[in-house]
Write an enzyme that holds these catalytic residues in place. Structure first.
Site, mmCIF file in Angstrom:
data_model
loop_
_atom_site.group_PDB
_atom_site.id
_atom_site.type_symbol
_atom_site.label_atom_id
_atom_site.label_comp_id
_atom_site.label_asym_id
_atom_site.label_seq_id
_atom_site.Cartn_x
_atom_site.Cartn_y
_atom_site.Cartn_z
ATOM 1 N N GLY A 202 -63.319 -39.002 -9.610
ATOM 2 C CA GLY A 202 -64.597 -38.682 -10.231
ATOM 3 C C GLY A 202 -65.726 -39.605 -9.819
ATOM 4 N N ASN B 245 -67.554 -38.165 -22.413
ATOM 5 C CA ASN B 245 -66.231 -38.773 -22.355
ATOM 6 C C ASN B 245 -65.907 -39.620 -23.575
ATOM 7 O OD1 ASN B 245 -68.388 -40.230 -20.690
ATOM 8 N ND2 ASN B 245 -66.997 -41.906 -21.187
ATOM 9 N N THR C 38 -59.134 -39.868 6.506
ATOM 10 C CA THR C 38 -57.961 -38.993 6.534
ATOM 11 C C THR C 38 -57.619 -38.519 5.123
ATOM 12 O OG1 THR C 38 -57.075 -40.170 8.442
ATOM 13 C CG2 THR C 38 -55.523 -38.847 7.169
ATOM 14 N N CYS D 21 -63.321 -47.050 -18.649
ATOM 15 C CA CYS D 21 -64.065 -47.865 -17.685
ATOM 16 C C CYS D 21 -64.874 -48.954 -18.357
ATOM 17 C CB CYS D 21 -64.990 -46.978 -16.849
ATOM 18 S SG CYS D 21 -64.122 -45.710 -15.912
#
Length: 392
Positions: free
Chosen positions: A69, A149, A236, A325
């Protein structure tokens, strides 16, 4: 053990673990290689994108795979700001965004962009009239999260999309990390240009996510490299995690309506039980229809939130204070402050977040433990905080 912190992260489905392990073991080719192993990996990558795209009714070519995110939000916001700054340098967001959005806008302000931070109502919702009033000639981006959130408020995303349809030069970004798989999400139909998601919120692996980019939207890449992901996100691709993400999203969205109904019943019981404990107060108590089914937020006036979290942990119950967070920070919740809640009470917020696998007996166990904790901690509360009340 009772885990009720699904908004922070979620355990992987067993089937997803098995799928990731199998791809790691048997399909280790680089999807950019032209030999057979590379071609096989490329096919798996494209198949995973088709599954993801089908889940939200967009084209597979509109799915850009990222590390999660935070990267998706950074790529969407900075990608638009840098690419379209010749049109204007005004950006609009809200006062209650996740740190991976809020900090991006703060950085862009330091680079010379002008940002309007929309206030929210006491239930944590953006007002459409204030958004429209903030739009000006040089506005190029509006970024509004789908589900907050922390407190679980659902933003009027569809209404914002309809409003912005009258401003074709403005891009609309939605951080859907907390909304995808919990609620319906149709970015193209709702007028969303960019939409961020992260796999570990819907029982997929950490370290992988995606960004929906509507066809025709140009983004300035943040990484210089080999030009993977349509030249937008070099590096990648992590094929095993991307395949696992696709499988987790498909499984999470199976029988979505039934799962939503079940979680709403559980959250109703949670909210009723919390409201019945005199020492506790629901953060949003008069707008249940505006809340996501998986998040219930409340406060224990006069008590630091982390004390409650650790007390419940001792009983085998795992909840959180706010976004994972920022949960280690001692400052009051910026989301609660923006909703007009006092600084004292904004240090007492607690978040319970559930899954469709929780059952009513889990809610009952949580309440027994919560009531015990409240009784144990109530004598230690700060009385001055209780007297000052909830709202500023």
């Amino acid at each position: 053990m009772l885990y009720m912190d699904y908004a922070a992260t979620s355990p992987l489905y067993d089937e997803v673990i098995d799928t990731i392990a199998e791809v790691m073991k048997s399909h280790y080719g680089n999807p950019s290689s032209i030999h057979r192993l590379g071609v096989e990996a490329e096919k798996l990558l494209q198949s995973a994108k088709e599954v993801i795209a089908s889940a939200i009714d967009v084209a597979a070519s509109e799915i850009i795979c990222t590390s999660g995110g935070t990267e998706s939000n950074n790529l969407a916001i900075k990608g638009v700001a840098y690419n379209y700054q010749q049109r204007g340098k005004h950006l609009i967001t809200t006062q209650i965004e996740h740190a991976s959005v809020k900090e991006v806008f703060a950085e862009l302000e330091r680079e010379g962009f002008r940002v309007t931070y929309l206030p929210v109502s006491k239930t944590g919702r953006v007002r459409l009239e204030e958004l429209q009033a903030a739009i000006c000639e040089d506005t190029i981006l509006v970024s509004v999260m789908y589900v907050n959130n922390e407190v679980g408020t659902i933003q009027p995303i569809q209404e914002i999309g309809r409003l912005l349809a009258g401003y074709p030069k403005i891009m609309f970004h939605v951080d859907a990390v907390q909304g995808i798989a919990k609620l319906p999400l149709l970015p193209k139909a709702w007028g969303i240009d960019l939409c961020s998601a992260s796999a570990h919120k819907f029982r997929g692996p950490k370290g992988v996510g995606f960004l929906y980019r509507r066809a025709g939207v140009q983004l300035k890449p943040l990484l210089a490299g080999g030009g993977q992901e349509y030249g937008v996100r070099s590096g990648t691709e992590n094929v095993p995690l991307i395949v696992g993400m696709a499988k987790a999203l498909r499984m999470s969205m199976d029988n979505q309506a039934t799962k939503m109904t079940h979680k709403y019943k559980l959250s109703e019981q949670l909210r009723a039980g919390i409201a019945a404990i005199p020492e506790l107060g629901l953060t949003v108590s008069d707008a249940e229809q505006e809340l996501s089914p998986h998040i219930v937020h409340f406060a224990f006036a006069g008590m630091k939130a982390e004390v409650v979290v650790h007390a419940l942990e001792q009983k085998g119950i795992f909840i959180s204070t706010r976004s994972a967070c920022t949960s280690g920070e001692s400052e009051p919740s910026e989301v609660m402050l923006a909703m007009g809640i006092s600084r004292d009470l904004a240090s007492s917020g607690l978040r319970v977040s559930i899954s469709d696998e929780h059952r009513m007996q889990d809610i009952e166990l949580f309440f027994r433990s919560l009531q015990e904790v409240v009784q144990e901690l109530a004598p230690m509360r700060n009385p001055s905080v209780i007297q000052r009340g909830k709202r500023r």
